[in-house]
Design a protein around this motif. Structure first.
Motif, short mmCIF file in Angstrom:
data_model
loop_
_atom_site.label_atom_id
_atom_site.label_comp_id
_atom_site.label_asym_id
_atom_site.label_seq_id
_atom_site.Cartn_x
_atom_site.Cartn_y
_atom_site.Cartn_z
N HIS A 127 0.81 -1.21 0.00
CA HIS A 127 0.00 0.00 0.00
C HIS A 127 0.85 1.27 0.00
O HIS A 127 0.32 2.37 -0.19
N CYS A 128 2.14 1.14 0.23
CA CYS A 128 3.03 2.29 0.33
C CYS A 128 3.19 2.95 -1.03
O CYS A 128 3.44 2.29 -2.04
N ILE A 129 3.06 4.29 -1.07
CA ILE A 129 3.19 5.03 -2.34
C ILE A 129 4.53 5.76 -2.42
O ILE A 129 4.78 6.49 -3.38
N GLY A 130 5.38 5.61 -1.40
CA GLY A 130 6.70 6.23 -1.46
C GLY A 130 6.70 7.74 -1.32
O GLY A 130 7.51 8.43 -1.95
N PRO A 134 0.44 9.55 11.59
CA PRO A 134 -0.41 10.65 11.14
C PRO A 134 -0.08 11.20 9.75
O PRO A 134 -1.01 11.50 8.98
N PRO A 135 1.20 11.35 9.37
CA PRO A 135 1.48 11.93 8.05
C PRO A 135 1.17 11.00 6.88
O PRO A 135 1.07 11.47 5.74
N CYS A 136 1.04 9.69 7.12
CA CYS A 136 0.86 8.74 6.03
C CYS A 136 -0.49 8.97 5.34
O CYS A 136 -1.54 8.82 5.96
N PRO A 137 -0.48 9.32 4.05
CA PRO A 137 -1.74 9.64 3.38
C PRO A 137 -2.58 8.42 2.99
O PRO A 137 -3.74 8.56 2.61
N VAL A 138 -1.97 7.22 3.09
CA VAL A 138 -2.70 6.02 2.68
C VAL A 138 -2.90 5.04 3.84
O VAL A 138 -3.33 3.90 3.64
N ASP A 139 -2.60 5.47 5.05
CA ASP A 139 -2.78 4.64 6.25
C ASP A 139 -2.18 3.25 6.09
O ASP A 139 -2.83 2.24 6.38
N CYS A 140 -0.93 3.20 5.66
CA CYS A 140 -0.30 1.89 5.43
C CYS A 140 0.66 1.50 6.55
O CYS A 140 1.46 0.57 6.39
N ILE A 141 0.60 2.20 7.70
CA ILE A 141 1.50 1.90 8.82
C ILE A 141 0.68 1.40 10.00
O ILE A 141 -0.31 2.02 10.39
N VAL A 142 1.09 0.29 10.56
CA VAL A 142 0.43 -0.28 11.73
C VAL A 142 1.47 -0.51 12.82
O VAL A 142 2.67 -0.63 12.54
N MET A 143 1.00 -0.59 14.06
CA MET A 143 1.88 -0.86 15.19
C MET A 143 1.68 -2.30 15.64
O MET A 143 0.54 -2.79 15.73
N VAL A 144 2.78 -2.99 15.90
CA VAL A 144 2.72 -4.38 16.36
C VAL A 144 3.51 -4.51 17.66
O VAL A 144 4.52 -3.82 17.85
#
Length: 218
Positions: A93-96, A132-142
């Protein structure tokens, strides 16, 4: 009565000792931009010692013992902490966009513009500032292993190195722009766009902290 030992310490030495007891996640949940400024406020401004969720109860107790202050419950306005975690990027999902790289306080994310990014698990502090800055919400915490004093020390070093690098870069860029600004107006535009981009990132982080605080109060 003899004065307390900590009252006899030089201020800078005491700040260093307080900072060493903080987890160095650089998460800003305490309301300060990093762990060291919070440590400075504790010593110089008598700031409360219960504003660090990642430090938890154990961290508050250690600070109370060092500073000979009462042990307090964690300030709920600063959030809660359920255990150490790290960020993971859902790579497909990352757009770089590189916004997460710019937000990371310890340079734990690698990648390039328009290319997939990756979090270096061993360097991530779990601060959540990349979300918060990620525009595509592709970061999660584990969840991850316990955050050790060695982890904290290494994180503090990476944060310091990043701050030094950014300071040097800004100085070099400002000097270069100043030298050629008079005959290259396009550089002025580029510098202004860079400042606007940094302002947008700072605004996004501020809004995210505000939303997080609002959620915790609800």
């Amino acid at each position: 009565m003899a004065p307390s030992i900590f009252l006899l310490m030089p201020t800078e030495s005491l700040i260093a000792q307080v900072n060493a007891l903080l987890p160095q996640t650089q998460c800003t949940r305490c309301g300060y931009e990093a762990c060291q400024p919070y440590a400075k406020a504790i010593v110089q401004e008598n700031e409360a010692i219960n504003r660090c969720p990642p430090g938890g109860k154990a961290g508050i107790e250690q600070l109370a013992q060092l500073l000979q202050r009462p042990i307090l419950d964690l300030d709920p306005e600063c959030g809660s902490f359920d255990g150490p975690s790290r960020a993971v990027i859902i790579e497909e999902h990352c757009i770089g966009c590189t916004l997460c790289i710019q937000a990371c306080p310890v340079d734990a994310i690698v990648g390039a513009n328009k290319l997939m990014h990756t979090v270096l698990a061993q360097d991530c502090t779990g601060c959540e500032l990349c979300i918060p800055p990620c525009p595509v919400d592709c970061i999660v915490m584990v969840p991850t292993d316990e955050w050790s004093p060695n982890d904290a020390q290494q994180a503090a070093q990476r944060y310091s190195e990043r701050q030094q690098r950014l300071t040097t870069k800004m100085g070099n860029e400002s000097g270069a722009v100043a030298r050629t600004l008079s005959n290259k107006p396009s550089l002025a535009k580029a510098a202004n766009e860079a400042e606007q981009r940094q302002a947008l990132i700072a605004d996004a982080l501020a809004r995210a902290r505000a939303r997080r605080a609002q959620t915790q109060r609800s």
